[in-house]
Structures are given as C-alpha cells and as structure tokens.
Design an enzyme around this catalytic site. Structure first.
Site, short mmCIF file in Angstrom:
data_model
loop_
_atom_site.label_atom_id
_atom_site.label_comp_id
_atom_site.label_asym_id
_atom_site.label_seq_id
_atom_site.Cartn_x
_atom_site.Cartn_y
_atom_site.Cartn_z
CE1 TYR A 177 -16.87 21.10 11.07
CE2 TYR A 177 -16.18 21.37 8.78
CZ TYR A 177 -16.46 21.91 10.02
OH TYR A 177 -16.35 23.27 10.22
CB SER A 221 -2.74 26.28 14.88
OG SER A 221 -3.71 25.57 14.18
N GLY A 239 1.92 20.59 -1.49
CA GLY A 239 1.73 21.98 -1.04
C GLY A 239 1.11 22.88 -2.11
#
Ligand code: NAD
Ligand code: UDP
Length: 355
Positions: A177, A221, A239
C-alpha cells in the site's frame, strides 16, 4: 474541457436538467460549469461521498468500481439520478472514456483489505494510476490522486509536514500500500512535469464516518461494531499508538477545494484532522458514546504499525482558502455510531477476516 465543449454535450443537454429524485437541481449552476467527472473507487466509503457531493452540484458523474471492498448499496440512492452512472470496472485494465476531471480513489484502504492480495494492491496503485493518467492525458482532463499519510510510514517527524520524506519499510506487510501510493505520487508528478498534465495530490489521514465497511478491520469500524454488540474491544499493542481522525465531511470539502483550487498548486497537501488520540482513548470514547458493556482486550501489535500520526495542515490552511476540519471527534463518532446502529450487518460481506 468543460461539459458544453464536449462532443457529447448537445445530445445530453436536450434531455434536460441533470437531476435525480432526491437530489435537487442547483439553480445557481450554469450549464457551462457542469463537468463530466470520473470517480474511481466511487462505490467505496469516501468515493461514494465524493460522488454524492458532485452529483448534488449538478455534474455528470461516472462512478467506476470493481466492488472489491464495497457494495452497490453505497451508491444505491444515486442510481436513479440522470447525472449519475455506475460502471463495474477494474482500473488495472485500460478503459476509454471522455471526461473533464478524474478523482482517482480506487484502492483498498484498510490494512486487512490491502494485505489480502498485496500484489493486486500494488497493481491498483501503479498500473491503475498509469491507466488513469493516460486517460487524463488523452482527454486533457484534470486528475486528482487520493494519496495517504502512509507515504510517511512510521514517522520520525511529528506532526508530519508535506516536506517530510517518510520512513517506510519497503519489504514489510504494509509496503504494498505505502510503496504503491508513493509510486503513484511519482507517476503523477512525472506526468505533470513531462506532459504538463493538470494534477492534484492529496495525502489523506485516517478518515471515518458513515458507509465505512463494517468489517474492514479499521479501528473506528471495529470498535463501534464491537461496542454495539457488547463484544470485546480489540486493542492492538498497549493502545498508546496515536492516530488523528478526520470526519468524512471535512475530508470531502478539503478534496473538492484542492481539485477546484489554483492550477499553480498541485500538492501534495495533507488533508486530515490534527486532533490526535491514542487508540486506548478512542476505545474509551466509543464505549462511553455507545453506553456499551464491552471490555478492552489486548492483542499483538501488527508489524510496522505506525506509532504516531498527526497531520501538519498549515499548507492546506494556506492554499485551500482557510480550509480546516470543523467536526470534533465526539460529534463525528456520534454520527457514525448512529449509522452503524441503522444498518443490517448481514447485508455486508466480509471480504477478509475482520482483524
Ligand atoms: P474503500 O475501500 O471504502 O474504497 C476503495 C474503493 O476502491 C472500493 O469501492 C473498492 O472496491 C475500489 N477498488 C479497489 N481496487 C479497485 C480496482 N482495482 N479497480 C476499481 N476499483 C477498485 O476505502 P476508502 O477509505 O473509501 O478509500 C478511498 C481512497 O482514499 C483510497 O485510494 C485510499 O487509499 C484513500 N485513503 C483513504 C483513507 C481513509 O482513512 N479512509 C486514508 C488515506 C487514503
Ligand atoms: N487497531 C486496534 N484495534 C483494532 C483495529 C486497529 O488497536 O481492532 C489499531 C491499529 O493497530 C493501528 C490503529 O488502530 O495502530 C489504526 O488502525 P487502522 O487499521 O484503522 O488504520 P491505520 O493503521 O492504517 O492507520
């Protein structure tokens, strides 16, 4: 070339105003301002919003998509509009169309999607761009490339200005990508320098909103879907990695301003929201806004996952008529959550595992 100059214009004009049932005509817009516009990847999350905005403005819009990561339902509401046309086509293969502008947005964007068939991902960015640039050259069309913050890789400079050249692992799982998009930028600039093509390059930072594929595995999402189902919220790593989340309306406005702006500024320009959050903070906000009983669980951090990301948008503000994002994260998330509540998940095919 504008619509009224096009060899196809006369016949189309005889058919009357180009409006659909829900999307009213824009009385302010003169026929000479109407353009024939191709949006590749037009059925995707961002592409469908671009199509909607351009149809509303009265342009003649061709939406081209191979539906790899999307479905027709994203543009279903446009299908009856006379100024909207849906074309199933893969940009890796050449195609002959007559257009005035091209928004090149076709490319899987979620890590799970673009890593599903990494060779195809590179082909989409490289061969697809060559095909679209060739079309732009033949038609004399203006062409915009949807590039990405991923060209900066795992950045050592924070926040990231356009002048930063990035730190991409050329052999890692994200390279298909990142390097594909970097090569596309190179192609755009070379067509611009060599063939005087009228180009634009926008580097999009993490954008979210209604019509994201609910199983795309992206963090917004995933967290919303998990929270609404009271499932575990999957935090990759500890996180503490950061992202800066832009609501789709702000993004679409920035892209349109770039396309319609001065030919003297071709970019690249960062389009994103500088509000930076850790992934754990995002999870906490989603849990709070959904009133979910979900618990956070940790999973291993994927390889080459960037640790921080925040756009420097000073160039955008300066060049795009003071553009800056207006929608705060909580407001955008609330709208996105409302949309997720409204959809039937069984209507969505998961093209890849969801994380
Ligand atoms: P998306 O997956 O929802 O949309 C991409 C669309 O392109 C899909 O409809 C897909 O079916 C289509 N497509 C993929 N390969 C194709 C091919 N070979 N031929 C024709 N169509 C093809 O993703 P999105 O978030 O809407 O992203 C749109 C564009 O914006 C992409 O180019 C992406 O790289 C770029 N971008 C998005 C973000 C973001 O946060 N959403 C960030 C940076 C860049
Ligand atoms: N992420 C996460 N849990 C998930 C999905 C993603 O913690 O269920 C993390 C991911 O590791 C990354 C960040 O969220 O650090 C953003 O991931 P996303 O796939 O949305 O986009 P990108 O990495 O391309 O910015």
């Amino acid at each position: 070339m504008y619509y009224h100059d096009s060899p196809f214009a006369a016949g189309r004009r005889r058919n009357g105003p180009v409006v659909g049932p829900q999307l009213g005509p824009n009385p302010e817009r003169h026929m000479s301002q109407i353009k024939r516009i191709l949006v590749t990847g037009g059925a995707g999350f961002l592409g469908s919003h671009m199509c909607e905005r351009l149809v509303e403005a009265g342009h003649d819009v061709i939406c081209m998509d191979n539906f790899f990561t999307s479905q027709k339902s994203n543009v279903e509401h446009l299908l009856d509009c006379r100024n909207f046309e849906l074309l199933r086509h893969d940009i890796v293969h050449p195609i002959w169309l007559e257009v005035d502008e091209i928004y090149n947005m076709a490319c899987p964007a979620a890590p799970g999607h673009y890593q599903y068939n990494p060779i195809k991902t590179t082909k989409t960015s490289v061969i697809g761009s060559i095909n679209m640039l060739g079309m732009a050259k033949r038609c004399g069309a203006k062409i915009l490339q949807a590039s990405t913050s991923e060209v900066y890789g795992d950045p050592e400079v924070h926040p990231q200005p356009e002048s930063y050249r990035g730190a991409v692992n050329t052999i890692g799982p994200r390279a298909c990508y990142d390097e594909g998009k970097r090569c596309a930028e190179t192609l755009f600039m070379d067509y611009h320098r060599m063939n005087k093509l009228n180009i634009r390059i926008v580097r999009i930072f993490n954008t979210y909103g209604p019509r994201m594929h609910p199983y795309d595995g992206r963090v917004v999402s995933n967290f919303i879907r998990q929270a609404l189902n009271n499932e575990d919220i999957t935090i990759f790593g500890d996180g503490s990695q950061t992202r800066s989340f832009c609501y789709r309306d702000d993004l679409v406005e920035g892209i349109i301003r770039m396309m319609d702006g001065s030919d003297d500024f071709v970019g690249p320009v960062n389009i994103g929201n500088p509000g930076e959050f850790t992934i754990k903070e995002l999870a906490e906000i989603v849990i709070e806004l959904t009133g979910s009983r979900s618990k956070m669980v940790t999973l291993p951090l994927p390889a080459d996952d960037p640790l921080q990301r925040q756009p420097d948008i000073s160039v955008a503000k300066d060049k795009l008529n003071g553009w800056e994002p207006k929608v705060p994260l909580r407001d955008g998330l609330a709208k996105t959550i409302e949309w997720f509540r409204s959809i039937d998940l069984s209507h969505y095919r998961a093209p890849t595992p969801n994380y």
